[in-house]
Design a protein around this motif. Sequence first.
Motif, PDB file in Angstrom:
ATOM      1  N   UNK A   6       0.855  -1.184   0.000  1.00 29.46           N
ATOM      2  CA  UNK A   6       0.000   0.000   0.000  1.00 29.46           C
ATOM      3  C   UNK A   6       0.883   1.223   0.000  1.00 29.46           C
ATOM      4  N   UNK A   8       0.862   5.454   0.963  1.00 27.73           N
ATOM      5  CA  UNK A   8       0.177   6.571   1.636  1.00 27.73           C
ATOM      6  C   UNK A   8       0.744   7.894   1.144  1.00 27.73           C
ATOM      7  N   UNK A  19      -4.645   6.649  -0.193  1.00 25.79           N
ATOM      8  CA  UNK A  19      -4.063   5.317  -0.050  1.00 25.79           C
ATOM      9  C   UNK A  19      -4.356   4.537  -1.325  1.00 25.79           C
ATOM     10  N   UNK A  20      -3.363   3.805  -1.813  1.00 24.17           N
ATOM     11  CA  UNK A  20      -3.635   2.939  -2.955  1.00 24.17           C
ATOM     12  C   UNK A  20      -3.156   1.536  -2.646  1.00 24.17           C
ATOM     13  N   UNK A  21      -3.804   0.596  -3.298  1.00 19.14           N
ATOM     14  CA  UNK A  21      -3.408  -0.794  -3.124  1.00 19.14           C
ATOM     15  C   UNK A  21      -3.849  -1.571  -4.359  1.00 19.14           C
ATOM     16  N   UNK A 120      -7.085  -0.100  -6.184  1.00 19.48           N
ATOM     17  CA  UNK A 120      -8.049   0.660  -5.391  1.00 19.48           C
ATOM     18  C   UNK A 120      -7.350   1.906  -4.856  1.00 19.48           C
ATOM     19  N   UNK A 122      -8.111   5.153  -2.387  1.00 20.67           N
ATOM     20  CA  UNK A 122      -9.044   5.762  -1.444  1.00 20.67           C
ATOM     21  C   UNK A 122      -8.523   7.140  -1.074  1.00 20.67           C
TER      22      UNK A 122
END
Lengths: 162, 116
Positions: A6, A8, A19-21, A120, A122
């Motif tokens: 992930x 940040x 946040x990306x993953x 994803x 967020x």
Amino acid sequence: MNSGTSNLVINEELREIIMTRTFDAPRELVYRVWTDVQYIPRWWGPREYKTVVEKNDVQPGGLWRFIQYDPKSNEFAFNGEYRLVEPPEKLVYTFDYEGNPGHIIVETVTFEEKDGQTIVTSIDRFQTMDDLHGMLEAGMEKGATDSYERLTELLREVQRVR
Amino acid sequence: MNVYSAIADPTRRKILELLAERGPLPAAAIARQFQISPPAVSQHLKTLREANLVVVEKRAQQRIYSINTGAMHDLEVWAGRMAQLWKQRFDAIDEILAAEKQKTAVGTSPEAASPE
């Protein structure tokens, strides 16, 4: 861009954290896990807390309310409203902690499919810096420490938004 | 609050890391760690000082810099908490996805179920 890592990012001017993953699964499935009440209690809250979905009306204007119980059965409730629902690509909803209401965060989640994986992203956006601080003071003081080690770790995580 | 922009810069993050690892250091010792010119390092130190992320103490002819842990606190708590929460969430979603894919794989053709 490995699955499982992930990232940040903090953006001060927009009062956002991003946040990306990347998940190794098709987008429809990731979206379903994100929105289906059957799955939400299994990922939404901290691991040691129990999460109960009271309602989750995934449509524009629909309301959601989740309640968390810590190991001592203390109750923490959160609620919000869906503002944008575009399955399986994008969700925008508000987030408010009832223990300290009025510090509303707008959360935007996008699901992007690439080579069979799903990225994803967020974005949590605070209305004001005061909201950010209000959130901090909301009694979630867990993990408050000034250890240099954790600081160093944090600094490595924080990256500039271009 | 300009703490966030202050640490957005990679050189300034390196300065903070250096101070975190080594403790208080004179400006000259900090400057030696970087390829950029001493005045450029001074400028970064000034920004960090204005953001209240470092404190400076004059000792004889030297200016000794150290991390202001108090000011780091808010940022650390917030970012640390969010990062931790999201990581937990993402990890949990990973587990659910793996379990769901397993379920789907059962009952479909071996070809469709085979891992890449």
